[in-house]
Design a protein around this motif. Structure first.
Motif, PDB file in Angstrom:
ATOM      1  N   GLY A 109     -59.236  -2.681   2.855  1.00 22.87           N
ATOM      2  CA  GLY A 109     -59.678  -2.733   4.287  1.00 22.87           C
ATOM      3  C   GLY A 109     -60.574  -1.619   4.501  1.00 22.87           C
ATOM      4  N   ALA A 110     -60.285  -0.985   5.536  1.00 21.83           N
ATOM      5  CA  ALA A 110     -61.300   0.143   6.039  1.00 21.83           C
ATOM      6  C   ALA A 110     -60.593   1.504   5.587  1.00 21.83           C
ATOM      7  CB  ALA A 110     -61.644   0.173   7.499  1.00 21.83           C
ATOM      8  N   LEU A 111     -59.690   1.465   4.999  1.00 29.29           N
ATOM      9  CA  LEU A 111     -59.018   2.807   4.501  1.00 29.29           C
ATOM     10  C   LEU A 111     -59.191   2.932   3.090  1.00 29.29           C
ATOM     11  CD1 LEU A 111     -57.207   4.840   5.680  1.00 29.29           C
ATOM     12  CD2 LEU A 111     -55.240   3.708   5.142  1.00 29.29           C
ATOM     13  N   THR A 112     -59.612   4.364   2.527  1.00 33.77           N
ATOM     14  CA  THR A 112     -59.776   4.478   1.267  1.00 33.77           C
ATOM     15  C   THR A 112     -59.092   5.782   0.898  1.00 33.77           C
ATOM     16  OG1 THR A 112     -62.166   3.644   1.444  1.00 33.77           O
ATOM     17  CG2 THR A 112     -61.787   5.302  -0.067  1.00 33.77           C
ATOM     18  N   GLY A 113     -58.611   5.642  -0.317  1.00 30.46           N
ATOM     19  CA  GLY A 113     -57.982   6.792  -0.927  1.00 30.46           C
ATOM     20  C   GLY A 113     -56.598   7.093  -0.164  1.00 30.46           C
ATOM     21  N   VAL A 114     -56.319   8.348  -0.595  1.00 32.41           N
ATOM     22  CA  VAL A 114     -54.867   8.902   0.135  1.00 32.41           C
ATOM     23  C   VAL A 114     -55.330  10.369   0.420  1.00 32.41           C
ATOM     24  CG1 VAL A 114     -52.516   9.919  -0.428  1.00 32.41           C
ATOM     25  CG2 VAL A 114     -53.300   7.584  -1.530  1.00 32.41           C
ATOM     26  N   THR A 115     -54.993  10.474   2.041  1.00 33.51           N
ATOM     27  CA  THR A 115     -55.408  11.678   2.459  1.00 33.51           C
ATOM     28  C   THR A 115     -54.124  12.278   3.329  1.00 33.51           C
ATOM     29  OG1 THR A 115     -57.797  11.223   2.826  1.00 33.51           O
ATOM     30  CG2 THR A 115     -56.725  12.930   4.212  1.00 33.51           C
ATOM     31  N   ALA A 116     -53.640  13.443   3.092  1.00 36.30           N
ATOM     32  CA  ALA A 116     -52.537  14.052   3.778  1.00 36.30           C
ATOM     33  C   ALA A 116     -53.235  15.430   4.522  1.00 36.30           C
ATOM     34  CB  ALA A 116     -51.486  14.519   2.926  1.00 36.30           C
ATOM     35  N   GLY A 117     -53.221  15.285   5.616  1.00 35.90           N
ATOM     36  CA  GLY A 117     -53.752  16.320   6.539  1.00 35.90           C
ATOM     37  C   GLY A 117     -52.777  17.384   7.030  1.00 35.90           C
TER      38      GLY A 117
END
Length: 289
Positions: A109-117
């Motif tokens: 969908g609109a989410l790409t990759g893995v991001t941990a903030g």
């Protein structure tokens, strides 16, 4: 409580809430979850059999998911730790049956990759045996998008049978910490431009920390066997003893991995102390310099 199943027809299951914790198993072709503060917990991860998933936790509760079989596409974003695992094998008592457990990071969908903030970290493990140890990894980690962590220390950890990186040199971003990749054999990995600071062999995932405390690392289950040999000529001015001065040019080694540099040290000895030519030279006390 209990299993949740969506029809096996390409259906998509959407869940939204403050937190999602399921005491049971969730099955769908695609799973989209958005929460305010967490998906699963470290002690009770979300149990799924899903082909694709897009997971967003807007708070610091993190994302903790265990998927049975191949996860063909996954994307996640959270300000808490992200832990996504696939499992392989079978467990009749739990009603689970799996395949190799390949884990692919990409766009859903609109989410790409893995991001941990924030100070969050990322752990991705592919193909852990249901009833086995952490070292029994049968699935591949495939990177079709970036994995990023703002955490310190061991910020990103990937573990699988092999790594296939299609996202280039910036596939792993750990500016405040480091990334570590556990796999089986360097000859089977495709690093795709990733450049480690060190390699470690005979390293079992889940069994102790990396040997180096800093720097990005590749850690392999493979334990290479190095075979040393002598090459070239050893010449000296006669001095009455049998010692033979060996240089780096006289010491060769086979069994090292591609790109590995092995420097040997050894003591040399002629067969006799008498002057002559075509003499036999023996190396002793061979070691890595």
């Amino acid at each position: 409580t209990g299993p949740v199943t969506a029809a096996d027809d390409g259906s998509r299951l959407d869940l939204q809430g403050y937190r999602v914790i399921l005491d049971g198993h969730l099955t769908a072709d695609r799973l989209d979850i958005t929460t305010a503060t967490g998906i699963g917990t470290p002690a009770s991860p979300l149990q799924t059999t899903v082909g694709q998933m897009a997971l967003t936790s807007q708070g610091s509760g993190g994302i903790h998911v265990v998927n049975v079989g191949n996860l063909t596409l996954a994307a996640a974003s959270s300000n808490g730790d992200i832990d996504i695992r696939t499992i392989s094998g079978t467990d009749a008592s739990a009603g689970l049956g799996g395949t190799a457990g390949t884990l692919t990071i990409g766009s859903v969908g609109a989410l790409t990759g893995v991001t941990a903030g924030g100070a969050a970290k990322v752990s991705l493990v592919a193909g852990q045996a249901v009833n086995g140890t952490a070292s029994n990894l049968g699935g591949d980690i495939v990177l079709d998008a970036t994995v990023a962590s703002a955490g310190s220390g061991d910020a990103i950890g990937l573990a699988g049978h092999r790594l296939i990186n299609n996202a280039g040199a910036t596939a792993l971003l750990a500016d405040q910490g480091r990334w570590l990749i556990w796999s089986g054999d360097p000859a089977q990995d495709r690093l795709g431009g990733l450049r480690p600071d060190f390699k470690q062999y005979n390293a079992i995932f889940g069994s102790g920390a990396a040997a180096q405390a800093a720097g990005n690392g590749l850690l392999y289950t493979l334990a290479p066997v190095l075979v040393p040999s002598l090459t070239g000529s050893v010449v000296k001015v006669y001095d009455g003893d049998a010692s033979a001065g060996l240089t780096a040019a006289n010491l060769a080694v086979s069994g090292a991995g591609e790109g590995d540099i092995v420097v040997l040290r050894a003591n040399g000895q002629y067969d006799t102390r008498n002057a002559g030519s075509a003499k036999t030279v023996t190396a002793t006390d061979i070691g890595i310099a």
